[in-house]
Design a protein around this motif. Structure first.
Motif, PDB file in Angstrom:
ATOM      1  N   LEU A 131       0.818  -1.210   0.000  1.00 51.67           N
ATOM      2  CA  LEU A 131       0.000   0.000   0.000  1.00 51.67           C
ATOM      3  C   LEU A 131       0.850   1.258   0.000  1.00 51.67           C
ATOM      4  CD1 LEU A 131      -2.921   1.152   0.232  1.00 51.67           C
ATOM      5  CD2 LEU A 131      -2.603   1.092   2.725  1.00 51.67           C
ATOM      6  N   HIS A 132       1.935   1.214   0.733  1.00 54.73           N
ATOM      7  CA  HIS A 132       2.735   2.426   0.935  1.00 54.73           C
ATOM      8  C   HIS A 132       3.979   2.495   0.064  1.00 54.73           C
ATOM      9  CE1 HIS A 132       0.265   3.791   4.232  1.00 54.73           C
ATOM     10  NE2 HIS A 132       0.345   2.599   4.787  1.00 54.73           N
ATOM     11  N   MET A 133       4.352   1.395  -0.565  1.00 54.71           N
ATOM     12  CA  MET A 133       5.559   1.379  -1.372  1.00 54.71           C
ATOM     13  C   MET A 133       5.239   0.910  -2.792  1.00 54.71           C
ATOM     14  SD  MET A 133       7.699   2.396   0.913  1.00 54.71           S
ATOM     15  CE  MET A 133       7.572   2.587   2.700  1.00 54.71           C
ATOM     16  N   LYS A 134       5.952   1.432  -3.745  1.00 55.09           N
ATOM     17  CA  LYS A 134       5.821   1.006  -5.134  1.00 55.09           C
ATOM     18  C   LYS A 134       7.198   0.624  -5.663  1.00 55.09           C
ATOM     19  CE  LYS A 134       1.394   1.657  -5.419  1.00 55.09           C
ATOM     20  NZ  LYS A 134       1.183   1.634  -3.952  1.00 55.09           N
ATOM     21  N   GLY A 135       7.214  -0.135  -6.743  1.00 54.69           N
ATOM     22  CA  GLY A 135       8.484  -0.555  -7.308  1.00 54.69           C
ATOM     23  C   GLY A 135       8.725  -2.025  -7.072  1.00 54.69           C
ATOM     24  N   GLN A 136       9.914  -2.364  -6.606  1.00 51.75           N
ATOM     25  CA  GLN A 136      10.299  -3.759  -6.452  1.00 51.75           C
ATOM     26  C   GLN A 136      10.480  -4.095  -4.976  1.00 51.75           C
ATOM     27  OE1 GLN A 136      13.906  -4.896  -8.530  1.00 51.75           O
ATOM     28  NE2 GLN A 136      13.056  -6.917  -8.957  1.00 51.75           N
ATOM     29  N   VAL A 137      10.164  -5.338  -4.628  1.00 50.76           N
ATOM     30  CA  VAL A 137      10.336  -5.833  -3.271  1.00 50.76           C
ATOM     31  C   VAL A 137      11.320  -6.995  -3.309  1.00 50.76           C
ATOM     32  CG1 VAL A 137       9.205  -6.881  -1.275  1.00 50.76           C
ATOM     33  CG2 VAL A 137       7.993  -5.145  -2.626  1.00 50.76           C
ATOM     34  N   VAL A 138      12.265  -6.985  -2.382  1.00 47.37           N
ATOM     35  CA  VAL A 138      13.283  -8.037  -2.318  1.00 47.37           C
ATOM     36  C   VAL A 138      13.387  -8.528  -0.881  1.00 47.37           C
ATOM     37  CG1 VAL A 138      15.697  -8.648  -2.699  1.00 47.37           C
ATOM     38  CG2 VAL A 138      14.583  -6.960  -4.201  1.00 47.37           C
ATOM     39  N   PHE A 139      13.161  -9.826  -0.697  1.00 45.42           N
ATOM     40  CA  PHE A 139      13.355 -10.470   0.604  1.00 45.42           C
ATOM     41  C   PHE A 139      14.489 -11.488   0.474  1.00 45.42           C
ATOM     42  CE2 PHE A 139       8.663  -9.630   0.835  1.00 45.42           C
ATOM     43  CZ  PHE A 139       8.703  -8.709   1.876  1.00 45.42           C
ATOM     44  N   VAL A 152       6.380 -13.866  -7.992  1.00 45.47           N
ATOM     45  CA  VAL A 152       7.549 -13.964  -7.121  1.00 45.47           C
ATOM     46  C   VAL A 152       8.622 -14.830  -7.773  1.00 45.47           C
ATOM     47  CG1 VAL A 152       8.400 -14.621  -4.850  1.00 45.47           C
ATOM     48  CG2 VAL A 152       6.085 -13.684  -5.085  1.00 45.47           C
ATOM     49  N   GLU A 153       9.800 -14.241  -7.958  1.00 45.63           N
ATOM     50  CA  GLU A 153      10.953 -15.001  -8.436  1.00 45.63           C
ATOM     51  C   GLU A 153      11.721 -15.543  -7.230  1.00 45.63           C
ATOM     52  OE1 GLU A 153      13.397 -13.036 -11.242  1.00 45.63           O
ATOM     53  OE2 GLU A 153      11.722 -12.271 -12.441  1.00 45.63           O
ATOM     54  N   ILE A 154      12.091 -16.807  -7.310  1.00 46.69           N
ATOM     55  CA  ILE A 154      12.780 -17.470  -6.201  1.00 46.69           C
ATOM     56  C   ILE A 154      14.166 -17.898  -6.662  1.00 46.69           C
ATOM     57  CG2 ILE A 154      12.717 -19.368  -4.553  1.00 46.69           C
ATOM     58  CD1 ILE A 154       9.679 -19.494  -4.970  1.00 46.69           C
ATOM     59  N   ASP A 155      15.179 -17.420  -5.953  1.00 43.44           N
ATOM     60  CA  ASP A 155      16.560 -17.821  -6.231  1.00 43.44           C
ATOM     61  C   ASP A 155      17.149 -18.403  -4.958  1.00 43.44           C
ATOM     62  OD1 ASP A 155      17.338 -16.651  -9.059  1.00 43.44           O
ATOM     63  OD2 ASP A 155      16.166 -15.100  -8.050  1.00 43.44           O
ATOM     64  N   ARG A 156      17.641 -19.620  -5.059  1.00 39.46           N
ATOM     65  CA  ARG A 156      18.224 -20.280  -3.895  1.00 39.46           C
ATOM     66  C   ARG A 156      19.735 -20.444  -4.062  1.00 39.46           C
ATOM     67  NH1 ARG A 156      13.107 -22.806  -3.825  1.00 39.46           N
ATOM     68  NH2 ARG A 156      12.146 -22.796  -1.740  1.00 39.46           N
ATOM     69  N   TYR A 157      20.433 -20.301  -2.938  1.00 40.17           N
ATOM     70  CA  TYR A 157      21.877 -20.474  -2.887  1.00 40.17           C
ATOM     71  C   TYR A 157      22.173 -21.475  -1.768  1.00 40.17           C
ATOM     72  CZ  TYR A 157      21.775 -16.255  -5.712  1.00 40.17           C
ATOM     73  OH  TYR A 157      21.528 -15.343  -6.716  1.00 40.17           O
ATOM     74  N   VAL A 185      16.490 -15.841  -2.029  1.00 39.86           N
ATOM     75  CA  VAL A 185      16.110 -14.470  -2.383  1.00 39.86           C
ATOM     76  C   VAL A 185      14.768 -14.515  -3.106  1.00 39.86           C
ATOM     77  CG1 VAL A 185      16.697 -12.377  -3.669  1.00 39.86           C
ATOM     78  CG2 VAL A 185      18.513 -13.721  -2.568  1.00 39.86           C
ATOM     79  N   LEU A 186      13.794 -13.777  -2.584  1.00 41.34           N
ATOM     80  CA  LEU A 186      12.485 -13.615  -3.223  1.00 41.34           C
ATOM     81  C   LEU A 186      12.391 -12.197  -3.746  1.00 41.34           C
ATOM     82  CD1 LEU A 186      10.197 -15.165  -0.433  1.00 41.34           C
ATOM     83  CD2 LEU A 186      11.468 -16.360  -2.232  1.00 41.34           C
ATOM     84  N   SER A 187      11.963 -12.035  -4.982  1.00 41.11           N
ATOM     85  CA  SER A 187      11.841 -10.688  -5.540  1.00 41.11           C
ATOM     86  C   SER A 187      10.626 -10.620  -6.445  1.00 41.11           C
ATOM     87  CB  SER A 187      13.105 -10.292  -6.312  1.00 41.11           C
ATOM     88  OG  SER A 187      13.364 -11.205  -7.377  1.00 41.11           O
TER      89      SER A 187
END
Length: 226
Positions: free
Chosen positions: A140-148, A203-208, A215-217
């Motif tokens: 709601l408060h942020m726009k653009g990309q999210v990265v966890f 959601v893109e999922i990259d595992r190391y 990494v979720l983005s």
């Protein structure tokens, strides 16, 4: 007070007391450990290059220090002043990185003009009963990309302890022998899909696995909030 609220307070207290020892306890003071994280760091750098970044739950800013230089600007926030004091010791350049105390569950108090919202070792601590509200507020408060970015489980990560809402619990101990209970999720692909099922995001999922990192983005758009 709900169980989730109690756990949140306990985790805030735990990380407050752990602030001075956090980097050492994670091995971040060891060049070989940092070198092993190179692929994860490079992936994060690619996601934030040239962007205005908001980091929530930044802790003592180890990860901030690895990626800030390629960004347009960087606001690193944390609930605990003690962790921000540790972050300040890194003397990151003030023209590029700002530190601010903020509650990740109250993002409306922050500016909204960011290109990327970044959270490392945070989503795994969000109570399941607060997950949807947290993400809704974030979107709601942020726009653009999210990265966890979070951790993958190691051989001793699973405790078999879960509370009534399905939070995986771990016991943590500090040098003074104080014991705390923290939430620590290790999400499967199915669980990730369920968490984000209420939101129109891909959601893109990259595992190391070699360094136990995930990494979720995903990108936000005007239709993300319903």
């Amino acid at each position: 007070m709900s169980n989730a609220s109690e756990l949140i307070q306990e985790m805030q207290t735990y990380y407050h007391h752990r602030a001075a020892d956090y980097d050492v306890s994670m091995g971040y003071d060891q060049p070989e450990v940092v070198a092993q994280l190179a692929d994860v760091i490079e992936h994060l750098r690619q996601l934030v290059t040239g962007k205005r970044v908001l980091e929530i739950a930044c802790g003592p800013c180890f990860w901030t220090e690895q990626i800030y230089d390629c960004t347009h600007s960087f606001l690193a926030t944390d609930y605990n002043q003690s962790t921000l004091e540790q972050a300040a010791l890194k003397q990151l350049p003030a023209h590029k990185v700002q530190l601010q105390q903020a509650n990740a569950y109250q993002l409306s108090d922050l500016p909204h003009d960011f290109d990327v919202v970044l959270a490392i070792d945070w989503l795994a601590h969000v109570p399941m009963s607060r997950m949807r509200d947290f993400l809704h507020d974030l979107h709601l408060h942020m726009k653009g990309q999210v990265v966890f970015c979070d951790q993958l489980p190691g051989s001793k990560s699973w405790t078999g302890k879960f509370d009534s809402e399905g939070n995986h619990l771990q016991s943590r101990h500090l040098k003074n022998d104080a014991s705390y209970t923290v939430i620590k999720h290790f999400f499967s692909d199915t669980e990730i899909a369920n968490i984000f099922s209420d939101f129109p995001v891909n959601v893109e999922i990259d595992r190391y696995p070699d360094v136990q990192r995930i990494v979720l983005s995903y990108s936000l758009n005007p239709t993300t909030i319903e």
